[in-house]
Enzyme design. Structure first.
Site, mmCIF file in Angstrom:
data_model
loop_
_atom_site.group_PDB
_atom_site.id
_atom_site.type_symbol
_atom_site.label_atom_id
_atom_site.label_comp_id
_atom_site.label_asym_id
_atom_site.label_seq_id
_atom_site.Cartn_x
_atom_site.Cartn_y
_atom_site.Cartn_z
ATOM 1 N N ASP A 187 0.737 -1.177 0.031
ATOM 2 C CA ASP A 187 0.201 -0.026 -0.088
ATOM 3 C C ASP A 187 0.875 1.354 -0.214
ATOM 4 O O ASP A 187 2.194 1.235 0.298
ATOM 5 C CB ASP A 187 -0.849 0.077 1.061
ATOM 6 C CG ASP A 187 -1.982 -0.942 1.193
ATOM 7 O OD1 ASP A 187 -2.362 -1.417 0.126
ATOM 8 O OD2 ASP A 187 -2.523 -1.246 2.291
ATOM 9 N N ALA A 238 -5.407 8.856 -0.807
ATOM 10 C CA ALA A 238 -6.167 9.190 0.414
ATOM 11 C C ALA A 238 -5.540 10.106 1.542
ATOM 12 O O ALA A 238 -6.467 10.643 2.100
ATOM 13 C CB ALA A 238 -6.641 8.031 0.859
ATOM 14 N N ARG A 267 -0.869 -1.073 -8.710
ATOM 15 C CA ARG A 267 -2.123 -1.011 -8.343
ATOM 16 C C ARG A 267 -2.424 0.566 -8.248
ATOM 17 O O ARG A 267 -1.414 1.367 -7.505
ATOM 18 C CB ARG A 267 -2.500 -1.427 -7.013
ATOM 19 C CG ARG A 267 -3.930 -0.876 -6.625
ATOM 20 C CD ARG A 267 -4.271 -1.644 -5.338
ATOM 21 N NE ARG A 267 -3.435 -1.557 -4.110
ATOM 22 C CZ ARG A 267 -3.809 -2.314 -2.998
ATOM 23 N NH1 ARG A 267 -4.531 -3.195 -2.871
ATOM 24 N NH2 ARG A 267 -2.926 -1.938 -1.944
HETATM 25 P P1 FDA Z 1 -14.472 8.512 -5.940
HETATM 26 O O1 FDA Z 1 -13.994 8.932 -4.251
HETATM 27 O O2 FDA Z 1 -14.295 9.680 -6.895
HETATM 28 O O3 FDA Z 1 -15.536 7.695 -5.991
HETATM 29 C C1 FDA Z 1 -16.125 7.093 -7.161
HETATM 30 C C2 FDA Z 1 -17.505 6.699 -6.925
HETATM 31 O O4 FDA Z 1 -17.710 5.656 -5.848
HETATM 32 C C3 FDA Z 1 -18.308 7.762 -6.579
HETATM 33 O O5 FDA Z 1 -19.814 7.846 -7.128
HETATM 34 C C4 FDA Z 1 -18.458 7.701 -5.007
HETATM 35 O O6 FDA Z 1 -19.702 8.434 -4.535
HETATM 36 C C5 FDA Z 1 -18.624 6.213 -4.864
HETATM 37 N N1 FDA Z 1 -17.813 5.634 -3.580
HETATM 38 C C6 FDA Z 1 -16.644 5.952 -3.191
HETATM 39 N N2 FDA Z 1 -16.437 5.608 -1.948
HETATM 40 C C7 FDA Z 1 -17.769 5.180 -1.341
HETATM 41 C C8 FDA Z 1 -18.361 4.489 -0.251
HETATM 42 N N3 FDA Z 1 -17.448 4.528 0.716
HETATM 43 N N4 FDA Z 1 -19.464 4.347 -0.258
HETATM 44 C C9 FDA Z 1 -20.283 4.432 -1.329
HETATM 45 N N5 FDA Z 1 -19.875 4.958 -2.561
HETATM 46 C C10 FDA Z 1 -18.553 5.329 -2.579
HETATM 47 N N6 FDA Z 1 -5.212 5.126 -1.040
HETATM 48 C C11 FDA Z 1 -3.927 5.563 -0.828
HETATM 49 O O7 FDA Z 1 -3.550 6.793 -0.701
HETATM 50 N N7 FDA Z 1 -2.922 4.556 -0.636
HETATM 51 C C12 FDA Z 1 -3.555 3.195 -0.789
HETATM 52 O O8 FDA Z 1 -2.487 2.297 -0.656
HETATM 53 C C13 FDA Z 1 -4.587 2.815 -0.989
HETATM 54 N N8 FDA Z 1 -5.066 1.517 -1.092
HETATM 55 C C14 FDA Z 1 -6.439 1.411 -2.016
HETATM 56 C C15 FDA Z 1 -6.646 0.094 -2.413
HETATM 57 C C16 FDA Z 1 -7.814 -0.103 -3.036
HETATM 58 C C17 FDA Z 1 -8.276 -1.657 -3.481
HETATM 59 C C18 FDA Z 1 -8.834 0.911 -3.307
HETATM 60 C C19 FDA Z 1 -10.157 0.827 -3.977
HETATM 61 C C20 FDA Z 1 -8.233 2.305 -2.879
HETATM 62 C C21 FDA Z 1 -7.415 2.586 -2.198
HETATM 63 N N9 FDA Z 1 -6.977 3.883 -1.632
HETATM 64 C C22 FDA Z 1 -5.940 3.887 -1.280
HETATM 65 C C23 FDA Z 1 -8.154 4.852 -1.545
HETATM 66 C C24 FDA Z 1 -8.104 5.747 -2.691
HETATM 67 O O9 FDA Z 1 -6.855 6.601 -2.775
HETATM 68 C C25 FDA Z 1 -9.328 6.629 -2.700
HETATM 69 O O10 FDA Z 1 -9.312 7.342 -1.592
HETATM 70 C C26 FDA Z 1 -10.710 5.995 -2.826
HETATM 71 O O11 FDA Z 1 -10.658 4.722 -3.442
HETATM 72 C C27 FDA Z 1 -11.815 6.615 -3.246
HETATM 73 O O12 FDA Z 1 -11.566 6.942 -4.740
HETATM 74 P P2 FDA Z 1 -12.444 6.517 -5.945
HETATM 75 O O13 FDA Z 1 -10.986 5.940 -7.013
HETATM 76 O O14 FDA Z 1 -13.083 5.341 -5.709
HETATM 77 O O15 FDA Z 1 -12.980 7.601 -6.364
#
Ligand code: FDA
Length: 311
Positions: A132, A187, A182
């Site tokens: 990660d 975050a 990945r």
């Molecule tokens: P975004 O937040 O724009 O969401 C896209 C869509 O999904 C939106 O419609 C939103 O409403 C919906 N959605 C998102 N979260 C939701 C929830 N909890 N409930 C319902 N709907 C939701 N970060 C990091 O800094 N280091 C890391 O090592 C990792 N590792 C990691 C592994 C995996 C498998 C994932 C999926 C994510 C991470 N992350 C991470 C977190 C990543 O950086 C990010 O903060 C989250 O994935 C949210 O971003 P999205 O890409 O999903 O898009």
């Protein structure tokens, strides 16, 4: 949400009722490695979805906690091997004591990758230790751990964050090395000197990076792309690009978090894509689950229900 995640009282009560809370059931794979592997087996048999197991508890500051985290990860690798499931084991360097013992962290990472390699012997599939990516203070060291493990032939992957300015260069290097990466949005709080600040900029950079990951050159290099987002526009973009550039399902994958947009993950799997869910486990689940709620305030009802739900 932040106050709630940090509340010691709420955390203590929540952790004692992991098996009974609706919130834990949605986002967490179980209290221990046995339960997490059971969750992974159920995802595989019911939906054809693989798992990335992660023992909760980052930024530990004592050798005792680091040793506990290492033991839990080794046990998860052993059980996944015994259960014959395709598994990634996600690890944050600060879980193994990076804040006070970087050398010990590298030894721990080597021990976990060996255990994952042994687990892989029981079943073909993409088994690896997935690093990660934490806050900016850990980035350089994490990339260094990945390089050292890959050089020594361990099965290892690296998470890169689309919001960081440096990621395009890191991705270029990773593609050249035929690595497994990945891609996430990112975050952790990070200022304008090191990271993009708006959702639109981050999304545009994510698309650009997908373009690199799913290019014909990356495929020739044996690069393995993992698109980790819940953003369906980015899924659609990646799928179109994969088809246009000759990538077959199984040569790349999508990864999402357990309990988030489950319908989207299941639809991708039904469409023939390789899908993996990040399955956190352990008693330290409360801050993780509250962060997931914060990402979608519509889930606040679930939070309220979890305080009273016991069945
Ligand atoms: P975004 O937040 O724009 O969401 C896209 C869509 O999904 C939106 O419609 C939103 O409403 C919906 N959605 C998102 N979260 C939701 C929830 N909890 N409930 C319902 N709907 C939701 N970060 C990091 O800094 N280091 C890391 O090592 C990792 N590792 C990691 C592994 C995996 C498998 C994932 C999926 C994510 C991470 N992350 C991470 C977190 C990543 O950086 C990010 O903060 C989250 O994935 C949210 O971003 P999205 O890409 O999903 O898009």
């Amino acid at each position: 949400m932040i106050a709630l995640a940090r509340s010691r009282t709420a955390k203590a009560i929540a952790e004692s009722m992991i098996g009974k809370s609706a919130l834990a059931r949605q986002y967490v794979g179980g209290a221990d490695a046995v339960a997490a592997v059971r969750t992974a087996q159920s995802l595989a048999s019911r939906h054809g979805i693989a798992a990335s197991l992660v023992y909760l508890g980052e930024y530990v500051d004592t050798p005792t906690l680091a040793a506990r985290n290492l033991a839990a990860k080794l046990e998860a690798a052993r059980l996944a091997g015994a259960g014959g499931i395709d598994v990634h084991l996600s690890v944050d360097p600060t879980q193994l004591g990076f804040l006070f013992d970087p050398d010990g962290t590298e030894r721990g990472l080597r021990a976990i990758s060996s255990a994952v390699r042994d687990a892989a012997a029981s079943r073909p599939g993409v088994h690896m230790l997935m690093l990660d990516m934490e806050d900016a203070g850990v980035t350089e060291a994490t990339i260094g751990f990945h390089a050292a493990l890959a050089r020594d032939g361990f099965p290892v992957g690296l998470t890169l964050q689309a919001y960081r300015h440096r990621t395009e260069a890191d991705m270029r290097q990773a593609i050249e090395e035929g690595a497994k990466v990945r891609l996430v949005k990112g975050a952790f709080t990070a200022g304008p000197a090191i990271a993009l600040q708006t959702e639109a900029e981050i999304k545009a950079n994510y698309r650009k990076l997908i373009g690199m990951m799913l290019s014909p050159e990356a495929r020739e290099r044996g690069f393995y792309p993992i698109i980790a987002t819940h953003d369906t526009a980015l899924h659609d973009y990646a799928r179109r690009l994969a088809t246009n550039n000759g990538w077959q399902p199984g040569e790349y994958e999508f990864e999402m978090l357990l309990g988030v947009r489950t319908n989207v993950a299941e639809a991708l799997a039904r469409a023939g894509e390789t899908v993996r869910l990040y399955v956190p486990f352990g008693r330290d689940w409360w801050p993780y689950a509250v962060r997931r709620i914060g990402e979608n305030p519509r889930n606040a009802l679930l939070l309220a229900r979890s305080a009273v739900s016991r069945d």
